[in-house]
Scaffold this motif. Structure first.
Motif, PDB file in Angstrom:
ATOM      1  N   UNK A  55       0.828  -1.217   0.000  1.00 46.82           N
ATOM      2  CA  UNK A  55       0.000   0.000   0.000  1.00 46.82           C
ATOM      3  C   UNK A  55       0.858   1.261   0.000  1.00 46.82           C
ATOM      4  N   UNK A  56       1.948   1.228   0.758  1.00 50.01           N
ATOM      5  CA  UNK A  56       2.852   2.379   0.791  1.00 50.01           C
ATOM      6  C   UNK A  56       3.493   2.603  -0.575  1.00 50.01           C
ATOM      7  N   UNK A  57       3.945   1.533  -1.217  1.00 48.93           N
ATOM      8  CA  UNK A  57       4.563   1.662  -2.545  1.00 48.93           C
ATOM      9  C   UNK A  57       3.559   2.148  -3.585  1.00 48.93           C
ATOM     10  N   UNK A  58       2.327   1.689  -3.482  1.00 51.29           N
ATOM     11  CA  UNK A  58       1.302   2.147  -4.404  1.00 51.29           C
ATOM     12  C   UNK A  58       1.005   3.629  -4.188  1.00 51.29           C
ATOM     13  N   UNK A  59       0.988   4.061  -2.942  1.00 50.31           N
ATOM     14  CA  UNK A  59       0.761   5.467  -2.636  1.00 50.31           C
ATOM     15  C   UNK A  59       1.916   6.335  -3.148  1.00 50.31           C
ATOM     16  N   UNK A  60       3.113   5.779  -3.190  1.00 52.82           N
ATOM     17  CA  UNK A  60       4.274   6.520  -3.676  1.00 52.82           C
ATOM     18  C   UNK A  60       4.372   6.517  -5.197  1.00 52.82           C
ATOM     19  N   UNK A  61       3.483   5.771  -5.854  1.00 55.01           N
ATOM     20  CA  UNK A  61       3.476   5.748  -7.313  1.00 55.01           C
ATOM     21  C   UNK A  61       4.366   4.691  -7.922  1.00 55.01           C
ATOM     22  N   UNK A  62       4.579   3.612  -7.234  1.00 53.51           N
ATOM     23  CA  UNK A  62       5.416   2.520  -7.731  1.00 53.51           C
ATOM     24  C   UNK A  62       4.565   1.248  -7.850  1.00 53.51           C
ATOM     25  N   UNK A  63       3.755   1.152  -8.897  1.00 48.63           N
ATOM     26  CA  UNK A  63       2.818   0.029  -8.980  1.00 48.63           C
ATOM     27  C   UNK A  63       3.501  -1.337  -9.164  1.00 48.63           C
ATOM     28  N   UNK A  64       4.616  -1.420  -9.874  1.00 48.50           N
ATOM     29  CA  UNK A  64       5.283  -2.716 -10.067  1.00 48.50           C
ATOM     30  C   UNK A  64       5.876  -3.229  -8.745  1.00 48.50           C
ATOM     31  N   UNK A  65       6.415  -2.334  -7.962  1.00 47.22           N
ATOM     32  CA  UNK A  65       6.950  -2.733  -6.657  1.00 47.22           C
ATOM     33  C   UNK A  65       5.808  -3.172  -5.734  1.00 47.22           C
ATOM     34  N   UNK A  66       4.673  -2.484  -5.831  1.00 48.48           N
ATOM     35  CA  UNK A  66       3.513  -2.871  -5.036  1.00 48.48           C
ATOM     36  C   UNK A  66       3.021  -4.251  -5.454  1.00 48.48           C
ATOM     37  N   UNK A  67       3.033  -4.518  -6.757  1.00 51.20           N
ATOM     38  CA  UNK A  67       2.620  -5.832  -7.254  1.00 51.20           C
ATOM     39  C   UNK A  67       3.572  -6.915  -6.758  1.00 51.20           C
ATOM     40  N   UNK A  68       4.843  -6.643  -6.742  1.00 52.58           N
ATOM     41  CA  UNK A  68       5.819  -7.609  -6.232  1.00 52.58           C
ATOM     42  C   UNK A  68       5.573  -7.900  -4.746  1.00 52.58           C
ATOM     43  N   UNK A  69       5.256  -6.874  -3.983  1.00 52.44           N
ATOM     44  CA  UNK A  69       4.969  -7.074  -2.557  1.00 52.44           C
ATOM     45  C   UNK A  69       3.696  -7.896  -2.376  1.00 52.44           C
ATOM     46  N   UNK A  70       2.687  -7.672  -3.220  1.00 51.92           N
ATOM     47  CA  UNK A  70       1.454  -8.450  -3.131  1.00 51.92           C
ATOM     48  C   UNK A  70       1.682  -9.909  -3.510  1.00 51.92           C
ATOM     49  N   UNK A  71       2.507 -10.145  -4.520  1.00 44.80           N
ATOM     50  CA  UNK A  71       2.822 -11.521  -4.897  1.00 44.80           C
ATOM     51  C   UNK A  71       3.556 -12.225  -3.762  1.00 44.80           C
ATOM     52  N   UNK A  72       4.460 -11.516  -3.122  1.00 41.97           N
ATOM     53  CA  UNK A  72       5.184 -12.079  -1.983  1.00 41.97           C
ATOM     54  C   UNK A  72       4.225 -12.430  -0.851  1.00 41.97           C
ATOM     55  N   UNK A  73       3.299 -11.540  -0.562  1.00 36.68           N
ATOM     56  CA  UNK A  73       2.344 -11.837   0.505  1.00 36.68           C
ATOM     57  C   UNK A  73       1.424 -12.985   0.109  1.00 36.68           C
ATOM     58  N   UNK A  74       1.079 -13.084  -1.173  1.00 37.35           N
ATOM     59  CA  UNK A  74       0.263 -14.207  -1.633  1.00 37.35           C
ATOM     60  C   UNK A  74       0.976 -15.534  -1.479  1.00 37.35           C
ATOM     61  N   UNK A  75       2.260 -15.567  -1.782  1.00 37.76           N
ATOM     62  CA  UNK A  75       3.033 -16.801  -1.602  1.00 37.76           C
ATOM     63  C   UNK A  75       3.163 -17.171  -0.127  1.00 37.76           C
ATOM     64  N   UNK A  76       3.337 -16.165   0.718  1.00 36.50           N
ATOM     65  CA  UNK A  76       3.393 -16.436   2.159  1.00 36.50           C
ATOM     66  C   UNK A  76       2.057 -16.974   2.649  1.00 36.50           C
ATOM     67  N   UNK A  77       0.966 -16.431   2.131  1.00 37.30           N
ATOM     68  CA  UNK A  77      -0.366 -16.909   2.505  1.00 37.30           C
ATOM     69  C   UNK A  77      -0.552 -18.365   2.083  1.00 37.30           C
ATOM     70  N   UNK A  78      -0.070 -18.715   0.889  1.00 36.18           N
ATOM     71  CA  UNK A  78      -0.181 -20.098   0.426  1.00 36.18           C
ATOM     72  C   UNK A  78       0.604 -21.060   1.313  1.00 36.18           C
TER      73      UNK A  78
END
Length: 89
Positions: A55-78
Motif C-alpha cells: 500500500x505504501x509503494x502504491x501510494x508513492x506511485x510505484x505500482x510494479x513494486x507494489x505488485x511484487x509485494x502483493x505476490x510475496x504476501x500471496x506466496x506467504x499466505x499459500x
C-alpha cells in the motif's frame, strides 16, 4: 531419586499409555498443532507487513513494486494455508 516401586509404577503407566492408541494419536495431533502455531504467527506478521509495504509503494506511485509485494504476501499466505505441500519432509 525414584525408588524401585516408583519405577515399576512408571513402567506400568507407560505400558498402559502405549496400548492406548487413541491417546497417543491425540497427543501427537496436539503436539503438531502447538509446533505449527509458532510458524503461523510469523507468517501472519509477514503477510501483514507485505500488504502494508504494498500500500505504501502504491501510494508513492510505484505500482510494479507494489505488485511484487502483493505476490510475496500471496506466496506467504499459500505456505500458511498449505503447510504440507511446502514441508521439507
Amino acid at each position: 531419586m525414584a525408588s524401585d516401586q516408583e519405577w515399576q509404577d512408571i513402567r506400568a503407566i507407560a505400558r498402559v499409555l502405549a496400548q492406548d492408541l487413541r491417546m497417543t494419536r491425540a497427543f501427537d495431533r496436539h503436539e503438531r498443532r502447538l509446533r505449527d502455531r509458532r510458524y503461523r504467527r510469523g507468517v501472519r506478521i509477514t503477510v501483514m507487513a507485505a500488504l502494508l509495504v504494498a500500500m505504501l509503494l502504491l501510494a508513492l506511485g510505484l505500482p510494479m513494486a507494489a505488485l511484487a509485494a502483493l505476490i510475496t504476501s500471496g506466496l506467504a499466505w499459500l505456505t500458511w494455508h498449505c503447510p504440507d505441500s511446502t514441508s521439507w519432509q
